[in-house]
Design a protein around this motif. Structure first.
Motif, PDB file in Angstrom:
ATOM      1  N   SER A 180      13.203  -8.164  -9.539  1.00 28.37           N
ATOM      2  CA  SER A 180      13.625  -9.103  -8.506  1.00 28.37           C
ATOM      3  C   SER A 180      15.003  -8.755  -7.952  1.00 28.37           C
ATOM      4  N   MET A 219       7.171 -10.683  -6.473  1.00 31.75           N
ATOM      5  CA  MET A 219       7.706 -10.660  -7.834  1.00 31.75           C
ATOM      6  C   MET A 219       7.651 -12.039  -8.464  1.00 31.75           C
ATOM      7  N   THR A 220       7.997 -13.064  -7.694  1.00 24.70           N
ATOM      8  CA  THR A 220       7.936 -14.439  -8.200  1.00 24.70           C
ATOM      9  C   THR A 220       6.510 -14.810  -8.564  1.00 24.70           C
TER      10      THR A 220
END
Length: 228
Positions: free
Chosen positions: A51, A164-165
């Motif tokens: 991230s 990514m989250t």
């Protein structure tokens, strides 16, 4: 050693499926801002921070100062304080491989290593090492592929920075559903939500990490290890 590598590769397949796609998203975003595949390669080899690499794109394009970059990196990666503490015992016999194991401890790699059980006939030290190494290789390959594809095609990159989250949410849910006990999970979520309300979305990470660490240490010392 061949068996150890093979078993490590099999264990890393779930991360491979996510990292190649996420790496491609990172490469495309970086390329869309005018940075070539060399930047994608260098960042994925030497930074390898998931991230934080997505955030680094905004830092590069906004002309952020070194101080701002350091503070932002600390805020985003503060969670690794928790990861590192829980891996101290597991890494104590890694020898010369230990520095790389610390460097390569991403969210997804951590999720594999923390529950990894070395298959029979495999070397434990190298089993953990190869899992970490394979995961980084997937990220590097994805980053390069995304950067190259982005340079050849015109792609709308809106929403790619959420990839990514999304992967992290999936991993947390999977661990929650497969675990028998959830005390530490509830502690983490509860403290994070409380700190989010108190400190706001821009500054809640470090306070929540500090309180989580202190809470986990207290619960563990009081016998909470049976409720992990």
């Amino acid at each position: 050693m061949k068996k150890t590598m093979r078993e490590a590769f099999i264990a890393s397949i779930p991360v491979m499926m996510g990292y190649i796609v996420l790496g491609m998203a990172f490469g495309m975003l970086l390329e869309s801002e005018g940075y070539s595949f060399l930047y994608a390669l260098a960042m994925s080899v030497f930074i390898y921070a998931g991230s934080m690499q997505f955030v680094a794109i905004n830092l590069l394009t906004s002309g952020a100062t070194v101080i701002n970059t350091i503070i932002m990196t600390l805020l985003i990666n503060a969670r690794h304080l928790v990861y590192g503490l829980s891996m101290i015992k597991k890494f104590e016999d890694m020898g010369k491989l230990k520095p790389y194991m610390i460097f390569s401890l991403t969210d997804e790699t951590y999720s594999l290593l923390v529950s990894a059980k070395t298959p029979e006939g495999c070397n434990q030290k190298y089993y953990l090492f190869f899992i970490s190494l394979f995961d980084q290789c997937y990220w590097i390959l994805g980053s390069l592929a995304g950067s190259i594809i982005g340079s050849l095609l015109t792609i709308n990159t809106t929403g790619l920075d959420f990839a990514m989250t999304a992967l992290f949410i999936v991993i947390v849910l999977d661990q929650y559903l497969t675990a028998d006990k959830h005390l530490y999970t509830y502690i983490g979520f509860g403290i994070s939500i409380a700190c989010l309300v108190i400190f706001g979305s821009e500054a809640f990470i470090i306070p929540s990490m500090i309180v989580i660490i202190l809470s986990l240490i207290y619960v563990y010392q009081k016998g909470g290890k049976e409720n992990v």
